[in-house]
Motif scaffolding. Sequence first.
Motif, PDB file in Angstrom:
ATOM      1  N   LEU A   4       0.837  -1.204   0.000  1.00  0.00           N
ATOM      2  CA  LEU A   4       0.000   0.000   0.000  1.00  0.00           C
ATOM      3  C   LEU A   4       0.872   1.254   0.000  1.00  0.00           C
ATOM      4  CD1 LEU A   4      -2.611  -1.234   2.643  1.00  0.00           C
ATOM      5  CD2 LEU A   4      -2.970  -1.064   0.172  1.00  0.00           C
ATOM      6  N   SER A   5       2.025   1.148  -0.679  1.00  0.00           N
ATOM      7  CA  SER A   5       3.077   2.165  -0.589  1.00  0.00           C
ATOM      8  C   SER A   5       2.962   3.259  -1.632  1.00  0.00           C
ATOM      9  CB  SER A   5       4.446   1.491  -0.725  1.00  0.00           C
ATOM     10  OG  SER A   5       4.573   0.388   0.139  1.00  0.00           O
ATOM     11  N   SER A   6       2.740   2.853  -2.876  1.00  0.00           N
ATOM     12  CA  SER A   6       2.735   3.807  -3.986  1.00  0.00           C
ATOM     13  C   SER A   6       1.414   3.737  -4.726  1.00  0.00           C
ATOM     14  CB  SER A   6       3.886   3.512  -4.957  1.00  0.00           C
ATOM     15  OG  SER A   6       3.655   2.279  -5.634  1.00  0.00           O
ATOM     16  N   GLY A   7       1.117   4.804  -5.446  1.00  0.00           N
ATOM     17  CA  GLY A   7      -0.080   4.826  -6.267  1.00  0.00           C
ATOM     18  C   GLY A   7       0.141   5.671  -7.500  1.00  0.00           C
ATOM     19  N   ALA A   8      -0.448   5.236  -8.607  1.00  0.00           N
ATOM     20  CA  ALA A   8      -0.397   6.012  -9.848  1.00  0.00           C
ATOM     21  C   ALA A   8      -1.737   5.858 -10.547  1.00  0.00           C
ATOM     22  CB  ALA A   8       0.742   5.558 -10.744  1.00  0.00           C
ATOM     23  N   THR A   9      -2.314   6.972 -10.963  1.00  0.00           N
ATOM     24  CA  THR A   9      -3.651   7.004 -11.547  1.00  0.00           C
ATOM     25  C   THR A   9      -3.589   7.580 -12.951  1.00  0.00           C
ATOM     26  OG1 THR A   9      -4.517   7.498  -9.336  1.00  0.00           O
ATOM     27  CG2 THR A   9      -6.035   7.757 -11.181  1.00  0.00           C
ATOM     28  N   LEU A  10      -4.374   6.994 -13.855  1.00  0.00           N
ATOM     29  CA  LEU A  10      -4.472   7.484 -15.229  1.00  0.00           C
ATOM     30  C   LEU A  10      -5.927   7.617 -15.638  1.00  0.00           C
ATOM     31  CD1 LEU A  10      -1.855   5.327 -17.149  1.00  0.00           C
ATOM     32  CD2 LEU A  10      -1.754   7.790 -16.852  1.00  0.00           C
ATOM     33  N   HIS A  11      -6.244   8.671 -16.364  1.00  0.00           N
ATOM     34  CA  HIS A  11      -7.518   8.808 -17.052  1.00  0.00           C
ATOM     35  C   HIS A  11      -7.237   8.678 -18.542  1.00  0.00           C
ATOM     36  CE1 HIS A  11     -10.244   9.935 -13.853  1.00  0.00           C
ATOM     37  NE2 HIS A  11      -9.362  10.811 -13.400  1.00  0.00           N
ATOM     38  N   SER A  12      -8.014   7.854 -19.211  1.00  0.00           N
ATOM     39  CA  SER A  12      -7.841   7.709 -20.658  1.00  0.00           C
ATOM     40  C   SER A  12      -9.186   7.811 -21.353  1.00  0.00           C
ATOM     41  CB  SER A  12      -7.166   6.376 -20.995  1.00  0.00           C
ATOM     42  OG  SER A  12      -7.873   5.293 -20.428  1.00  0.00           O
ATOM     43  N   LEU A  13      -9.134   8.149 -22.620  1.00  0.00           N
ATOM     44  CA  LEU A  13     -10.333   8.398 -23.395  1.00  0.00           C
ATOM     45  C   LEU A  13     -10.126   7.903 -24.816  1.00  0.00           C
ATOM     46  CD1 LEU A  13     -12.479  11.583 -23.522  1.00  0.00           C
ATOM     47  CD2 LEU A  13     -11.422  10.800 -25.626  1.00  0.00           C
ATOM     48  N   HIS A  14     -11.168   7.258 -25.349  1.00  0.00           N
ATOM     49  CA  HIS A  14     -11.128   6.836 -26.747  1.00  0.00           C
ATOM     50  C   HIS A  14     -12.290   7.489 -27.490  1.00  0.00           C
ATOM     51  CE1 HIS A  14     -10.853   4.659 -30.402  1.00  0.00           C
ATOM     52  NE2 HIS A  14     -11.959   3.990 -30.213  1.00  0.00           N
ATOM     53  N   PRO A  15     -12.008   8.319 -28.518  1.00  0.00           N
ATOM     54  CA  PRO A  15     -13.097   8.941 -29.270  1.00  0.00           C
ATOM     55  C   PRO A  15     -14.061   7.893 -29.807  1.00  0.00           C
ATOM     56  CG  PRO A  15     -10.993   9.894 -29.889  1.00  0.00           C
ATOM     57  CD  PRO A  15     -10.691   8.692 -29.034  1.00  0.00           C
ATOM     58  N   VAL A  16     -15.350   8.092 -29.567  1.00  0.00           N
ATOM     59  CA  VAL A  16     -16.320   7.091 -29.983  1.00  0.00           C
ATOM     60  C   VAL A  16     -16.508   7.064 -31.489  1.00  0.00           C
ATOM     61  CG1 VAL A  16     -17.545   7.155 -27.811  1.00  0.00           C
ATOM     62  CG2 VAL A  16     -18.231   8.725 -29.602  1.00  0.00           C
ATOM     63  N   ASN A  17     -16.122   8.123 -32.174  1.00  0.00           N
ATOM     64  CA  ASN A  17     -16.207   8.151 -33.626  1.00  0.00           C
ATOM     65  C   ASN A  17     -14.790   8.292 -34.157  1.00  0.00           C
ATOM     66  OD1 ASN A  17     -16.606   8.637 -36.343  1.00  0.00           O
ATOM     67  ND2 ASN A  17     -18.507   9.771 -36.012  1.00  0.00           N
ATOM     68  N   THR A  18     -14.223   7.213 -34.664  1.00  0.00           N
ATOM     69  CA  THR A  18     -12.800   7.192 -34.994  1.00  0.00           C
ATOM     70  C   THR A  18     -12.453   7.951 -36.267  1.00  0.00           C
ATOM     71  OG1 THR A  18     -13.130   5.074 -36.117  1.00  0.00           O
ATOM     72  CG2 THR A  18     -12.414   5.010 -33.817  1.00  0.00           C
ATOM     73  N   MET A  19     -13.426   8.599 -36.917  1.00  0.00           N
ATOM     74  CA  MET A  19     -13.058   9.402 -38.082  1.00  0.00           C
ATOM     75  C   MET A  19     -12.406  10.707 -37.648  1.00  0.00           C
ATOM     76  SD  MET A  19     -16.737  10.904 -39.373  1.00  0.00           S
ATOM     77  CE  MET A  19     -16.029  11.965 -40.627  1.00  0.00           C
ATOM     78  N   TYR A  20     -12.458  11.028 -36.335  1.00  0.00           N
ATOM     79  CA  TYR A  20     -11.875  12.262 -35.848  1.00  0.00           C
ATOM     80  C   TYR A  20     -10.537  11.972 -35.208  1.00  0.00           C
ATOM     81  CZ  TYR A  20     -16.642  13.559 -36.728  1.00  0.00           C
ATOM     82  OH  TYR A  20     -17.852  13.730 -37.331  1.00  0.00           O
TER      83      TYR A  20
END
Length: 424
Positions: free
Chosen positions: A378-394
Amino acid sequence: MTKREAVIVGVADLPLKDGKVLAPMSVLQAQALVARDALKDAGIAMHEVDGLLTAGMWGVPGPGQLPTVTLSEYLGITPRFVDGTNIGGSAFEAHVAHAATAIEAGRCEVALITYGSLQKSEMSRNLAGRPAVLTMQYETPWGMPTPVGGYAMAAKRHMHEYGTTSENLAEIAVATRKWAALNPAATMREPLSIEDVLQSTMISDPLHLLDICLVTDGGGALVMTTAEHAKALGRKPVFVRGYGESHTHWTIAAMPDLARLTAAEVAGRDAFAMAGIRHDAIDVVEVYDSFTITVLLTLEALGFCKRGEGGAFVANQRTAPGGVFPLNTNGGGLSYAHPGMYGIFLLIEAVRQLRGECGPRQIQDAVTALVHGTGGTLSSGATLHSLHPVNTMYDKPLPVIDGESRSYWDALKQHRLTLKRCHD
């Protein structure tokens, strides 16, 4: 000048049978195999890799003391950005953050992140504890099993302060097993009940055998590059929108508060602030589950519930398939696999969920994910937020999700709204 945006474009993990690799190999071979497969997934050649990040407990003392040097030699590459940061199982979430920073600063174009362990095949895992030197001299000689003893102390303290029960913890193990049942690659897929968990062998009071992660082999890899490069490759990118990391102690006696995961609070706060995403905008959550208490403490620390309310939060199989809070959707370290440092597999599952590749365990219309790794005791922690565009033409990620934009976001996910990029 167009801003460089870092994305994840390739992932891979090592196939296992009964928790072991399919054929005899070295830990370097294991990492080479997943590196090859992740690069194939990304459509990128090995010689294009100019960033290398890795961590592990292999080859120490010996070549593992210089892990990036040893691995780059084995892979035949000459990286110009390297990172061997090792903060335990959360190292790989930190690596993604570090690689994103390097890519966006132009320090590398293609970053490869790897992990490998053969701890089950080599029978190298034990409860004897860490070498009794420096700060460990105050714990190891006195017989506390490592690392389970420290987690048991945290669980006991949480129970004392908040009335948390063994049944609350068992809810997590059972829900995770239900996800594993939907994953053909999971090591343990047999049905599991609350009573099964409570009747399993007590390992370190109050933690039972089925409150504890598996001991398996494993290997995983991720490939990161720029959004522009991903578009040219025709790959679906997963954008890294926020991150944070922290650590507080290694010896359990130095943990600031046994019933509170301070490192996760710090890392999560920074990641949420950077991403500008609210808790209710997250579609899928993958958190480290070395022990059931790890999950409970993490959910509280990240703000999904208040301190002391973790038991109620996970009650009635809330985190299981069909529940309102999809959690650890591949079966986690409790049922899928746990080769010693599990954080990279949280990332791999999150990417696959955002790309819609998870078959019967797929979360419908998932576009946002949170990943949190925990390391040490319970020593270290690392957090990530990620996102994938739902319409991949963009080729650009969608706007930050907040209270004002949530209705538009929900409409987009339900295919009731189309976004078009404006031109000057």
